[in-house]
Design an enzyme around this catalytic site. Structure first.
Site, short mmCIF file in Angstrom:
data_model
loop_
_atom_site.label_atom_id
_atom_site.label_comp_id
_atom_site.label_asym_id
_atom_site.label_seq_id
_atom_site.Cartn_x
_atom_site.Cartn_y
_atom_site.Cartn_z
N LYS A 44 0.82 -1.22 0.00
CA LYS A 44 0.00 0.00 0.00
C LYS A 44 0.86 1.27 0.00
O LYS A 44 2.07 1.22 0.25
CB LYS A 44 -0.94 -0.05 1.22
CG LYS A 44 -1.96 -1.19 1.15
CD LYS A 44 -2.92 -1.15 2.34
CE LYS A 44 -3.97 -2.25 2.24
NZ LYS A 44 -4.93 -2.20 3.38
N TYR A 83 -12.13 -2.11 -4.07
CA TYR A 83 -12.66 -2.24 -2.72
C TYR A 83 -14.19 -2.14 -2.69
O TYR A 83 -14.78 -1.80 -1.66
CB TYR A 83 -12.04 -1.19 -1.81
CG TYR A 83 -10.70 -1.62 -1.21
CD1 TYR A 83 -10.60 -2.76 -0.41
CD2 TYR A 83 -9.54 -0.88 -1.42
CE1 TYR A 83 -9.39 -3.16 0.14
CE2 TYR A 83 -8.32 -1.27 -0.86
CZ TYR A 83 -8.26 -2.41 -0.08
OH TYR A 83 -7.06 -2.80 0.48
N ASN A 109 -1.94 0.32 6.68
CA ASN A 109 -1.40 -0.91 7.26
C ASN A 109 -0.57 -1.73 6.26
O ASN A 109 -0.44 -2.94 6.38
CB ASN A 109 -2.53 -1.74 7.89
CG ASN A 109 -3.62 -2.11 6.91
OD1 ASN A 109 -3.51 -1.84 5.71
ND2 ASN A 109 -4.67 -2.74 7.40
N HIS A 130 -2.24 -5.35 1.53
CA HIS A 130 -3.53 -6.02 1.34
C HIS A 130 -3.25 -7.46 0.97
O HIS A 130 -2.27 -7.75 0.28
CB HIS A 130 -4.32 -5.37 0.20
CG HIS A 130 -5.44 -6.25 -0.31
ND1 HIS A 130 -6.66 -6.30 0.30
CD2 HIS A 130 -5.48 -7.16 -1.31
CE1 HIS A 130 -7.42 -7.19 -0.34
NE2 HIS A 130 -6.73 -7.72 -1.31
N GLU A 178 -9.42 -10.92 -7.59
CA GLU A 178 -8.47 -9.81 -7.43
C GLU A 178 -7.26 -9.98 -8.34
O GLU A 178 -6.72 -8.99 -8.85
CB GLU A 178 -8.04 -9.72 -5.96
CG GLU A 178 -9.18 -9.30 -5.04
CD GLU A 178 -8.82 -9.31 -3.57
OE1 GLU A 178 -9.68 -8.97 -2.75
OE2 GLU A 178 -7.66 -9.67 -3.22
#
Ligand code: RTP
Ligand code: MG
Length: 140
Positions: free
Chosen positions: A11, A51, A114, A117, A128
């Site tokens: 990320k 998302y 964080n 993913h 995905e």
């Protein structure tokens, strides 16, 4: 256990701090192979689509803003039980709850920023992976 594929995203908080190498090392040290990798800067429409499963959640708009705040690295990871194994390597969503040695324990800034993913099921992984990669780009 079967050989699986899973989709990982490094990320923007992690690319901004130049942590892609350290995160890749965690995958490789734990037996996952990086079979495809692509650095890209998501558009808002792409982040919203990726998302979409979270579109009704209160954190959705903040999550989209965060995911387009800088480059990401999308990857296909391959290995025995790769989907659950990657979730273990990542650690809990909130770094305050992440086990020692996990990516989120070592690198995450917050429950939102964080660092990684990871797909959470076989169905999510297939969907995905196809969001980011053509079959010809995945070499295990
Ligand atoms: P991911 O989908 O990114 O692998 O993370 P996850 O399964 O551990 O967590 P999930 O519940 O699917 O949430 C997706 C991402 O949304 C952000 N988030 N923010 N502010 C908040 O309370 C909150 N909760 C979740 C995080 O970036 C989380 O990874
Ligand atoms: Mg999730």
């Amino acid at each position: 256990m079967a050989i699986e594929r899973t989709l990982s995203i490094i990320k923007p908080d992690a690319t901004r701090r130049n942590l892609t190498g350290k995160i890749n090392a965690k995958f490789e040290e734990n037996g996952l192979m990086i079979a495809a990798t692509k650095r890209l800067h998501l558009t808002r429409a792409q982040a919203e689509a990726f998302y979409a499963v979270h579109s009704a959640r209160p954190f959705f708009n903040d999550l989209v803003e965060f995911m387009i705040s800088g480059p990401v690295v999308a990857q296909v990871l391959v290995g025995e039980g790769a989907i659950l194994k990657n979730r273990d390597i990542m650690g809990a969503t909130n770094p305050a709850n992440a086990a020692p040695g996990t990516i989120r324990a070592e690198f995450a800034e917050s429950i939102e920023a964080n660092s990684v993913h990871g797909s959470d099921s076989a169905e999510a992984a297939a969907q995905e992976i196809s969001f980011f990669f053509a079959e010809i780009e995945i070499v295990a």
